[in-house]
Design a protein around this motif. Structure first.
Motif, PDB file in Angstrom:
ATOM      1  N   GLN A  79     -54.872   9.920  -3.390  1.00  0.00           N
ATOM      2  CA  GLN A  79     -53.471   9.964  -3.782  1.00  0.00           C
ATOM      3  C   GLN A  79     -52.951  11.400  -3.655  1.00  0.00           C
ATOM      4  O   GLN A  79     -53.740  12.350  -3.614  1.00  0.00           O
ATOM      5  CB  GLN A  79     -53.312   9.487  -5.228  1.00  0.00           C
ATOM      6  N   PRO A  80     -51.628  11.558  -3.621  1.00  0.00           N
ATOM      7  CA  PRO A  80     -51.075  12.920  -3.601  1.00  0.00           C
ATOM      8  C   PRO A  80     -51.580  13.695  -4.811  1.00  0.00           C
ATOM      9  O   PRO A  80     -51.814  13.119  -5.876  1.00  0.00           O
ATOM     10  CB  PRO A  80     -49.560  12.680  -3.673  1.00  0.00           C
ATOM     11  N   ARG A  81     -51.714  15.001  -4.641  1.00  0.00           N
ATOM     12  CA  ARG A  81     -52.229  15.830  -5.726  1.00  0.00           C
ATOM     13  C   ARG A  81     -51.322  15.779  -6.947  1.00  0.00           C
ATOM     14  O   ARG A  81     -50.103  15.692  -6.828  1.00  0.00           O
ATOM     15  CB  ARG A  81     -52.365  17.276  -5.259  1.00  0.00           C
ATOM     16  N   LEU A  82     -51.950  15.825  -8.106  1.00  0.00           N
ATOM     17  CA  LEU A  82     -51.189  15.922  -9.350  1.00  0.00           C
ATOM     18  C   LEU A  82     -50.688  17.348  -9.531  1.00  0.00           C
ATOM     19  O   LEU A  82     -51.155  18.266  -8.852  1.00  0.00           O
ATOM     20  CB  LEU A  82     -52.087  15.528 -10.529  1.00  0.00           C
ATOM     21  N   PRO A  83     -49.767  17.542 -10.470  1.00  0.00           N
ATOM     22  CA  PRO A  83     -49.339  18.917 -10.787  1.00  0.00           C
ATOM     23  C   PRO A  83     -50.528  19.734 -11.314  1.00  0.00           C
ATOM     24  O   PRO A  83     -51.637  19.214 -11.457  1.00  0.00           O
ATOM     25  CB  PRO A  83     -48.279  18.704 -11.869  1.00  0.00           C
ATOM     26  N   ALA A  84     -50.276  20.975 -11.631  1.00  0.00           N
ATOM     27  CA  ALA A  84     -51.322  21.835 -12.176  1.00  0.00           C
ATOM     28  C   ALA A  84     -51.908  21.211 -13.442  1.00  0.00           C
ATOM     29  O   ALA A  84     -51.239  20.455 -14.150  1.00  0.00           O
ATOM     30  CB  ALA A  84     -50.746  23.215 -12.495  1.00  0.00           C
ATOM     31  N   VAL A  85     -53.173  21.535 -13.712  1.00  0.00           N
ATOM     32  CA  VAL A  85     -53.874  20.962 -14.858  1.00  0.00           C
ATOM     33  C   VAL A  85     -53.099  21.174 -16.155  1.00  0.00           C
ATOM     34  O   VAL A  85     -53.012  20.276 -17.007  1.00  0.00           O
ATOM     35  CB  VAL A  85     -55.292  21.564 -14.984  1.00  0.00           C
ATOM     36  N   ALA A  86     -52.501  22.350 -16.322  1.00  0.00           N
ATOM     37  CA  ALA A  86     -51.735  22.635 -17.543  1.00  0.00           C
ATOM     38  C   ALA A  86     -50.573  21.657 -17.710  1.00  0.00           C
ATOM     39  O   ALA A  86     -50.262  21.227 -18.829  1.00  0.00           O
ATOM     40  CB  ALA A  86     -51.216  24.070 -17.510  1.00  0.00           C
ATOM     41  N   ALA A 128     -46.618   7.377 -17.421  1.00  0.00           N
ATOM     42  CA  ALA A 128     -45.940   6.853 -16.233  1.00  0.00           C
ATOM     43  C   ALA A 128     -46.902   5.979 -15.440  1.00  0.00           C
ATOM     44  O   ALA A 128     -48.120   6.066 -15.601  1.00  0.00           O
ATOM     45  CB  ALA A 128     -45.444   8.013 -15.370  1.00  0.00           C
ATOM     46  N   GLU A 129     -46.357   5.129 -14.587  1.00  0.00           N
ATOM     47  CA  GLU A 129     -47.193   4.152 -13.880  1.00  0.00           C
ATOM     48  C   GLU A 129     -48.310   4.816 -13.075  1.00  0.00           C
ATOM     49  O   GLU A 129     -49.429   4.306 -13.006  1.00  0.00           O
ATOM     50  CB  GLU A 129     -46.332   3.274 -12.975  1.00  0.00           C
ATOM     51  N   ARG A 130     -48.011   5.958 -12.453  1.00  0.00           N
ATOM     52  CA  ARG A 130     -49.055   6.632 -11.676  1.00  0.00           C
ATOM     53  C   ARG A 130     -50.213   7.052 -12.573  1.00  0.00           C
ATOM     54  O   ARG A 130     -51.380   6.876 -12.239  1.00  0.00           O
ATOM     55  CB  ARG A 130     -48.480   7.855 -10.961  1.00  0.00           C
ATOM     56  N   TYR A 131     -49.879   7.589 -13.731  1.00  0.00           N
ATOM     57  CA  TYR A 131     -50.920   8.016 -14.660  1.00  0.00           C
ATOM     58  C   TYR A 131     -51.655   6.810 -15.240  1.00  0.00           C
ATOM     59  O   TYR A 131     -52.863   6.872 -15.521  1.00  0.00           O
ATOM     60  CB  TYR A 131     -50.327   8.871 -15.777  1.00  0.00           C
ATOM     61  N   GLN A 132     -50.950   5.703 -15.441  1.00  0.00           N
ATOM     62  CA  GLN A 132     -51.607   4.488 -15.925  1.00  0.00           C
ATOM     63  C   GLN A 132     -52.713   4.063 -14.962  1.00  0.00           C
ATOM     64  O   GLN A 132     -53.828   3.712 -15.382  1.00  0.00           O
ATOM     65  CB  GLN A 132     -50.598   3.354 -16.076  1.00  0.00           C
ATOM     66  N   LEU A 133     -52.408   4.088 -13.673  1.00  0.00           N
ATOM     67  CA  LEU A 133     -53.403   3.683 -12.679  1.00  0.00           C
ATOM     68  C   LEU A 133     -54.589   4.639 -12.676  1.00  0.00           C
ATOM     69  O   LEU A 133     -55.750   4.203 -12.599  1.00  0.00           O
ATOM     70  CB  LEU A 133     -52.759   3.633 -11.292  1.00  0.00           C
ATOM     71  N   LEU A 134     -54.317   5.923 -12.773  1.00  0.00           N
ATOM     72  CA  LEU A 134     -55.402   6.904 -12.786  1.00  0.00           C
ATOM     73  C   LEU A 134     -56.253   6.758 -14.046  1.00  0.00           C
ATOM     74  O   LEU A 134     -57.494   6.816 -13.985  1.00  0.00           O
ATOM     75  CB  LEU A 134     -54.830   8.318 -12.698  1.00  0.00           C
ATOM     76  N   LEU A 135     -55.610   6.549 -15.191  1.00  0.00           N
ATOM     77  CA  LEU A 135     -56.346   6.324 -16.429  1.00  0.00           C
ATOM     78  C   LEU A 135     -57.209   5.071 -16.311  1.00  0.00           C
ATOM     79  O   LEU A 135     -58.369   5.048 -16.764  1.00  0.00           O
ATOM     80  CB  LEU A 135     -55.381   6.179 -17.608  1.00  0.00           C
ATOM     81  N   ALA A 136     -56.652   4.023 -15.709  1.00  0.00           N
ATOM     82  CA  ALA A 136     -57.401   2.771 -15.568  1.00  0.00           C
ATOM     83  C   ALA A 136     -58.639   2.972 -14.704  1.00  0.00           C
ATOM     84  O   ALA A 136     -59.735   2.515 -15.046  1.00  0.00           O
ATOM     85  CB  ALA A 136     -56.495   1.687 -14.972  1.00  0.00           C
ATOM     86  N   HIS A 137     -58.490   3.669 -13.588  1.00  0.00           N
ATOM     87  CA  HIS A 137     -59.649   3.914 -12.720  1.00  0.00           C
ATOM     88  C   HIS A 137     -60.678   4.805 -13.417  1.00  0.00           C
ATOM     89  O   HIS A 137     -61.892   4.597 -13.265  1.00  0.00           O
ATOM     90  CB  HIS A 137     -59.199   4.552 -11.403  1.00  0.00           C
ATOM     91  N   PHE A 138     -60.199   5.772 -14.184  1.00  0.00           N
ATOM     92  CA  PHE A 138     -61.127   6.664 -14.876  1.00  0.00           C
ATOM     93  C   PHE A 138     -61.917   5.921 -15.949  1.00  0.00           C
ATOM     94  O   PHE A 138     -63.153   5.993 -16.001  1.00  0.00           O
ATOM     95  CB  PHE A 138     -60.369   7.834 -15.504  1.00  0.00           C
ATOM     96  N   TYR A 139     -61.210   5.175 -16.797  1.00  0.00           N
ATOM     97  CA  TYR A 139     -61.887   4.502 -17.903  1.00  0.00           C
ATOM     98  C   TYR A 139     -62.581   3.206 -17.487  1.00  0.00           C
ATOM     99  O   TYR A 139     -63.334   2.626 -18.281  1.00  0.00           O
ATOM    100  CB  TYR A 139     -60.907   4.238 -19.043  1.00  0.00           C
ATOM    101  N   ALA A 140     -62.336   2.743 -16.267  1.00  0.00           N
ATOM    102  CA  ALA A 140     -63.055   1.557 -15.786  1.00  0.00           C
ATOM    103  C   ALA A 140     -64.489   1.881 -15.403  1.00  0.00           C
ATOM    104  O   ALA A 140     -65.288   0.975 -15.154  1.00  0.00           O
ATOM    105  CB  ALA A 140     -62.336   0.951 -14.583  1.00  0.00           C
TER     106      ALA A 140
END
Length: 227
Positions: free
Chosen positions: A38-45, A63-75
């Motif tokens: 996926q496109p890079r996220l903003p800076a870590v901060a 936001a929906e993009r973060y929801q998907l990333l959280l889902a993949h991480f916690y899956a």
């Protein structure tokens, strides 16, 4: 505790269960985005400030993009295995998103997306809770040690696969179901404890019936596409 507050508390609990700081979650989401191409996220901060907002006293919905990333991480478990069934971190996350105000339709979409991923990487085991995975592994080696919880876990997989009919391609559902049938066959070949015998037989019948339905509908789909 209010619903939104409960959602924020769940996100914080999930983070703590992984031993992660706020910045740690931000870095994990950044790595997940890269892994998913996926496109890079903003800076870590910047990402960290979003994580803070999700867990605050007046939490916001990711936001929906973060929801998907959280889902993949916690899956994935800390060991890297897929786990999307009841009792998994993913299940906890999806419950938190509902508490924070996300729609059931969106949450169902996220779970379906991760089940699709599980067919590529985790198979049936991804639909089992960690304790049931461990119990099934023991029972497959020595069926006499199978428990009613083991059988209940297999029942849950069959129900989960059935619930995904129409959302996940039949071929993928067959990939999830085939190991259940194999597990039932292997369990029934050994000396199962008396109280477990009937449960395993019932799971085997349900799994084979669903497998027949999936095979029939998959064949129909293939025939339709060939026309």
């Amino acid at each position: 505790m209010g619903t939104r507050a409960a959602g924020a508390a769940t996100l914080k609990r999930l983070r703590h269960s992984r031993g992660l700081s706020l910045a740690g979650v931000a870095r994990a989401l950044t790595r997940t985005a890269v892994a998913l191409h996926q496109p890079r996220l903003p800076a870590v901060a910047s990402v960290q400030r979003s994580v803070v907002r999700w867990e605050s006293a007046a939490p916001t919905l990711p936001a929906e993009r973060y929801q998907l990333l959280l889902a993949h991480f916690y899956a994935r478990t800390p060991a890297g295995q897929m786990a999307v069934g009841a009792g998994s971190d993913l299940a906890e996350l999806l419950g938190a998103l509902l508490d924070l105000g996300e729609s059931e339709t969106r949450v169902a979409f996220l779970r379906t997306a991760l089940i699709r991923t599980a067919t590529d990487t985790g198979g049936m085991l991804a639909l089992l809770s960690t304790p049931v995975q461990a119990g099934l592994s023991v029972a497959l080696i020595d069926p006499s040690r199978a428990t009613e919880e083991t059988a209940a876990g297999l029942v849950a997989v069959v129900a989960d696969v059935n619930a995904q009919v129409g959302s996940v391609p039949m071929v993928r559902l067959q990939l999830l179901l085939a190991p259940v049938i194999d597990a039932c066959r292997r369990l029934q070949a050994g000396p199962l404890p008396g109280p477990v015998v009937g449960h395993v037989r019932a799971v085997a019948v349900a799994a084979c019936s669903l497998a027949g339905r999936l095979a029939f509908e998959n064949r129909d789909d293939g025939a339709s596409q060939a026309l």
